[in-house]
Design a protein around this motif. Structure first.
Motif, PDB file in Angstrom:
ATOM      1  N   VAL A  82       0.994  -1.198  -0.011  1.00 43.24           N
ATOM      2  CA  VAL A  82      -0.004  -0.048   0.073  1.00 43.24           C
ATOM      3  C   VAL A  82       1.152   1.089   0.133  1.00 43.24           C
ATOM      4  O   VAL A  82       1.627   1.314   0.949  1.00 43.24           O
ATOM      5  CB  VAL A  82      -0.866   0.070   1.261  1.00 43.24           C
ATOM      6  N   ALA A  83       0.678   2.071  -0.789  1.00 44.68           N
ATOM      7  CA  ALA A  83       1.261   3.395  -0.854  1.00 44.68           C
ATOM      8  C   ALA A  83       1.181   4.270   0.220  1.00 44.68           C
ATOM      9  O   ALA A  83       0.018   4.281   1.028  1.00 44.68           O
ATOM     10  CB  ALA A  83       0.975   4.196  -2.315  1.00 44.68           C
ATOM     11  N   ASP A  84       2.163   5.085   0.767  1.00 45.41           N
ATOM     12  CA  ASP A  84       1.969   5.778   2.064  1.00 45.41           C
ATOM     13  C   ASP A  84       1.057   6.692   2.277  1.00 45.41           C
ATOM     14  O   ASP A  84       0.361   6.538   3.356  1.00 45.41           O
ATOM     15  CB  ASP A  84       3.565   6.461   2.227  1.00 45.41           C
ATOM     16  N   GLN A  85       0.438   7.444   1.388  1.00 45.32           N
ATOM     17  CA  GLN A  85      -0.483   8.207   1.127  1.00 45.32           C
ATOM     18  C   GLN A  85      -2.024   7.626   1.511  1.00 45.32           C
ATOM     19  O   GLN A  85      -2.827   8.378   1.954  1.00 45.32           O
ATOM     20  CB  GLN A  85      -0.408   9.169   0.064  1.00 45.32           C
ATOM     21  N   TRP A  86      -2.046   6.325   1.370  1.00 48.08           N
ATOM     22  CA  TRP A  86      -3.135   5.751   1.369  1.00 48.08           C
ATOM     23  C   TRP A  86      -3.162   4.754   2.485  1.00 48.08           C
ATOM     24  O   TRP A  86      -4.253   4.304   3.058  1.00 48.08           O
ATOM     25  CB  TRP A  86      -3.644   4.746   0.069  1.00 48.08           C
ATOM     26  N   ARG A  87      -2.008   4.610   3.212  1.00 53.51           N
ATOM     27  CA  ARG A  87      -1.740   3.679   4.303  1.00 53.51           C
ATOM     28  C   ARG A  87      -2.880   4.127   5.466  1.00 53.51           C
ATOM     29  O   ARG A  87      -3.566   3.238   6.219  1.00 53.51           O
ATOM     30  CB  ARG A  87      -0.494   3.717   4.800  1.00 53.51           C
ATOM     31  N   ASP A 121     -19.343   5.092   6.453  1.00 51.99           N
ATOM     32  CA  ASP A 121     -19.948   5.960   5.762  1.00 51.99           C
ATOM     33  C   ASP A 121     -18.846   7.312   5.364  1.00 51.99           C
ATOM     34  O   ASP A 121     -19.129   7.688   4.370  1.00 51.99           O
ATOM     35  CB  ASP A 121     -21.184   6.795   6.548  1.00 51.99           C
ATOM     36  N   LYS A 122     -18.364   7.644   6.429  1.00 46.35           N
ATOM     37  CA  LYS A 122     -17.352   8.748   6.240  1.00 46.35           C
ATOM     38  C   LYS A 122     -16.488   8.700   5.253  1.00 46.35           C
ATOM     39  O   LYS A 122     -16.166   9.449   4.374  1.00 46.35           O
ATOM     40  CB  LYS A 122     -16.685   9.195   7.621  1.00 46.35           C
ATOM     41  N   ILE A 123     -15.771   7.253   5.187  1.00 51.35           N
ATOM     42  CA  ILE A 123     -14.732   6.995   4.195  1.00 51.35           C
ATOM     43  C   ILE A 123     -15.448   6.738   2.735  1.00 51.35           C
ATOM     44  O   ILE A 123     -14.919   7.186   1.838  1.00 51.35           O
ATOM     45  CB  ILE A 123     -13.932   5.769   4.866  1.00 51.35           C
ATOM     46  N   ASP A 124     -16.708   6.080   2.919  1.00 45.87           N
ATOM     47  CA  ASP A 124     -17.083   5.977   1.707  1.00 45.87           C
ATOM     48  C   ASP A 124     -17.645   7.269   0.989  1.00 45.87           C
ATOM     49  O   ASP A 124     -17.613   7.397  -0.267  1.00 45.87           O
ATOM     50  CB  ASP A 124     -18.498   4.995   1.820  1.00 45.87           C
ATOM     51  N   GLU A 125     -18.003   8.095   1.713  1.00 44.82           N
ATOM     52  CA  GLU A 125     -18.778   9.422   1.343  1.00 44.82           C
ATOM     53  C   GLU A 125     -17.419  10.601   0.761  1.00 44.82           C
ATOM     54  O   GLU A 125     -17.654  11.478   0.127  1.00 44.82           O
ATOM     55  CB  GLU A 125     -19.728  10.190   2.354  1.00 44.82           C
ATOM     56  N   SER A 126     -16.366  10.124   1.406  1.00 41.16           N
ATOM     57  CA  SER A 126     -15.126  10.944   0.934  1.00 41.16           C
ATOM     58  C   SER A 126     -14.798  10.774  -0.523  1.00 41.16           C
ATOM     59  O   SER A 126     -14.024  11.702  -0.922  1.00 41.16           O
ATOM     60  CB  SER A 126     -13.926  10.592   1.710  1.00 41.16           C
ATOM     61  N   ARG A 127     -15.207   9.757  -1.265  1.00 40.68           N
ATOM     62  CA  ARG A 127     -14.754   9.627  -2.576  1.00 40.68           C
ATOM     63  C   ARG A 127     -15.471  10.707  -3.479  1.00 40.68           C
ATOM     64  O   ARG A 127     -16.734  11.250  -3.183  1.00 40.68           O
ATOM     65  CB  ARG A 127     -15.583   8.139  -2.910  1.00 40.68           C
ATOM     66  N   GLU A 128     -14.514  11.017  -4.419  1.00 38.76           N
ATOM     67  CA  GLU A 128     -15.233  12.079  -5.612  1.00 38.76           C
ATOM     68  C   GLU A 128     -15.668  11.298  -6.751  1.00 38.76           C
ATOM     69  O   GLU A 128     -14.500  10.814  -7.387  1.00 38.76           O
ATOM     70  CB  GLU A 128     -14.425  13.328  -5.620  1.00 38.76           C
ATOM     71  N   ASN A 129     -16.756  11.287  -7.431  1.00 43.76           N
ATOM     72  CA  ASN A 129     -16.991  10.446  -8.559  1.00 43.76           C
ATOM     73  C   ASN A 129     -16.512   9.207  -8.424  1.00 43.76           C
ATOM     74  O   ASN A 129     -16.111   8.537  -9.439  1.00 43.76           O
ATOM     75  CB  ASN A 129     -16.302  11.374  -9.609  1.00 43.76           C
ATOM     76  N   ASP A 147      -6.116  11.674  -3.124  1.00 36.99           N
ATOM     77  CA  ASP A 147      -5.287  12.363  -2.091  1.00 36.99           C
ATOM     78  C   ASP A 147      -5.399  13.745  -1.914  1.00 36.99           C
ATOM     79  O   ASP A 147      -6.365  14.320  -2.255  1.00 36.99           O
ATOM     80  CB  ASP A 147      -3.914  11.930  -2.490  1.00 36.99           C
ATOM     81  N   ASP A 148      -4.559  14.318  -0.758  1.00 36.39           N
ATOM     82  CA  ASP A 148      -4.678  15.635  -0.238  1.00 36.39           C
ATOM     83  C   ASP A 148      -4.519  16.618  -1.517  1.00 36.39           C
ATOM     84  O   ASP A 148      -5.049  17.879  -1.667  1.00 36.39           O
ATOM     85  CB  ASP A 148      -3.549  15.962   0.654  1.00 36.39           C
ATOM     86  N   ARG A 149      -3.832  16.098  -2.673  1.00 36.78           N
ATOM     87  CA  ARG A 149      -3.631  16.931  -3.875  1.00 36.78           C
ATOM     88  C   ARG A 149      -4.729  16.755  -4.904  1.00 36.78           C
ATOM     89  O   ARG A 149      -4.325  17.260  -6.092  1.00 36.78           O
ATOM     90  CB  ARG A 149      -2.245  16.923  -4.451  1.00 36.78           C
ATOM     91  N   GLY A 150      -5.595  16.024  -4.731  1.00 42.06           N
ATOM     92  CA  GLY A 150      -6.734  15.715  -5.588  1.00 42.06           C
ATOM     93  C   GLY A 150      -6.279  14.831  -6.611  1.00 42.06           C
ATOM     94  O   GLY A 150      -7.243  14.608  -7.695  1.00 42.06           O
ATOM     95  N   ARG A 151      -5.300  14.081  -6.400  1.00 36.58           N
ATOM     96  CA  ARG A 151      -4.964  12.883  -7.277  1.00 36.58           C
ATOM     97  C   ARG A 151      -5.706  11.654  -6.822  1.00 36.58           C
ATOM     98  O   ARG A 151      -5.456  11.242  -5.840  1.00 36.58           O
ATOM     99  CB  ARG A 151      -3.542  12.943  -7.552  1.00 36.58           C
TER     100      ARG A 151
END
Length: 464
Positions: free
Chosen positions: A267-272, A309-317, A322-326
């Motif tokens: 797992v990449a660090d930004q998603w850990r 719910d919080k994690i699921d609803e954090s998705r965009e489209n 990540d923090d930079r929108g990637r």
């Protein structure tokens, strides 16, 4: 609920309702956290009534203003209904309308995820279809029964009906999509979906096993070898409806297995942080699935739901950014979505398995369930050779360690359990908890099984 992105109500009357609902929600949360005593109906019903009073006032307010945009009040009200629903399960009032709210929330999540992924089999839909039919029938009966409208708000019944109807529409669309696949290919389709999920499960284990995934991939290859000229065909050589979809599914499964073998759980660090949180939720729910009857209080599911719910609803489209929108890479996206869906599936199964028995009576109920299974097993394996062999089955572990029973070697005979009843009812700390009928029926079944085995043993002894 606690996100600043959700605006506060503009209307002064709505703000007053919000303040009162926050107090109700906080009282429910305090009750949920208190493990020193059993939750009782008299703890919950007044809070339910208070919530309904606020709903009535809110309905009047919004009817007069004729304008509404979702605000923090709606979120807090949803939390109140979610908590109340789980409390109704906890106190054993599973068959009443408020208990269905939390279940419809989870079903909606599951169906939305199935629609999004388009990776499911007919077996996935069977349970949900049956559950929704039961919920619709229960709500309809609550609406039709005399006096029920006074007990359960027409607003709540209408809200639940709409939630069930929306789920049924989504379910119907999912079933229609499966109709693309002809009968000869359905079993193959179901098998590949099963393998795909086993690969995803292996992909999220603490210690990645290359050999386990390779074995699953081999099963996929064996299915692929059944193709003729690159197509999955019926016994007569023709290509059934859905052949193209099955080929596409096969290729998707094969590519996923290759991707999983390539990443080996890295797992990449930004998603850990998100990944670890999801694995932790999944693992906690998995442990509960092994000890559910003994350790789960239905209100515990609220915290799991909120986190998911919080994690699921954090998705965009549909994507995790990540923090930079990637957006996350494909492996990360699919892996985290699998963990979310798996966790919702556990929550759904827990709600379905919830017994209509108050947690105050669950210790007795669960141990009688265990005793019944033991007695049935003994009966199916030829019974006992003497009455003396039945003595262990006439005893149960003390279900109330703090109660003043005569305990010998930490066990109580079935007769002692029967003697706990006052006027035919089990009384706990002066209360008569919900689920009396279920526990008494189970106790009677255990006595009957014990009696049948005793008679058979005595007849066998006399015959000798």
């Amino acid at each position: 609920m606690d996100s600043p992105a959700v605006p506060a109500p503009r209307d002064a009357r709505e703000r007053a309702i919000l303040d009162r609902l926050v107090i109700i929600r906080d009282q429910l949360l305090l009750l949920k956290q208190d493990r020193t005593t059993y939750i009782r109906s008299q703890d919950i019903i007044p809070l339910y009534d208070q919530t309904i009073e606020q709903v009535k006032e809110l309905t009047t307010t919004r009817a007069e203003s004729r304008s509404h945009e979702e605000n923090r009040l709606d979120k807090v009200l949803e939390s109140c209904f979610q908590l109340l629903s789980l409390f109704y399960l906890t106190i054993g009032r599973n068959n009443e309308a408020p208990a269905t709210y939390a279940l419809t929330s989870t079903i909606k999540r599951l169906l939305d995820h199935l629609s999004e992924a388009d990776l499911y089999s007919a077996k996935d839909l069977e349970s949900v279809k049956s559950t929704l039919a039961k919920l619709a029938k229960s709500i309809s009966q609550a609406r039709d029964e005399e006096g029920s409208a006074a007990q359960h708000s027409p607003y709540l019944l209408a809200l639940l009906s709409k939630r069930v109807e929306r789920c049924q529409v989504t379910l119907a669309n999912l079933q229609k999509r499966l109709e693309r696949i002809g009968e000869p290919l359905l079993m193959m389709h179901e098998k590949m979906i099963s393998i795909l999920r086993q690969i995803s499960m292996a992909n999220t284990k603490a210690k990645f096993s290359t050999s386990e995934v390779q074995k699953l991939r081999k099963q996929l290859v064996e299915i692929g070898e059944q193709r003729k000229d690159g197509k999955f065909t019926a016994e007569d050589g023709t290509e059934p409806p859905g052949g193209a979809e099955i080929c596409d599914l096969y290729n998707r499964c094969l590519k996923w297995s290759d991707l999983v073998l390539e990443r080996k759980g890295d797992v990449a660090d930004q998603w850990r942080p998100t990944y670890d949180a999801l694995v932790g939720i999944r693992n906690d729910l998995e442990k509960l699935s092994l000890t559910q009857a003994w350790s789960l209080r239905e209100t515990d599911l609220y915290d799991f739901q909120r986190q998911l719910d919080k994690i699921d609803e954090s998705r965009e489209n549909g994507n995790f950014n990540d923090d930079r929108g990637r957006p996350a890479d494909l492996w990360t996206q699919r892996t985290m979505l699998y963990l979310i869906r798996r966790s919702y599936a556990y929550i759904y199964s827990f709600m379905l398995a919830s017994e209509p028995v108050s947690e105050a009576l669950l210790p007795v109920y669960n141990q009688l369930q265990t005793l019944k299974r033991c007695l049935i097993e003994v009966k199916n394996n030829g019974g006992v050779s003497s009455v003396r062999e039945l003595y262990p089955y006439s005893m149960k572990v003390n279900p109330f360690p703090n109660a003043s029973f005569v305990v010998i070697s930490d066990v109580i005979q079935l007769n002692s359990l029967d003697n706990m009843r006052v006027d035919g009812k089990f009384v706990i700390n002066g209360d008569v908890p919900e689920g009396q009928g279920s526990v008494c029926e189970l106790l009677a079944e255990c006595f009957d099984l014990n009696y049948d085995l005793r008679v058979a043993a005595e007849e066998g002894s006399n015959g000798v």
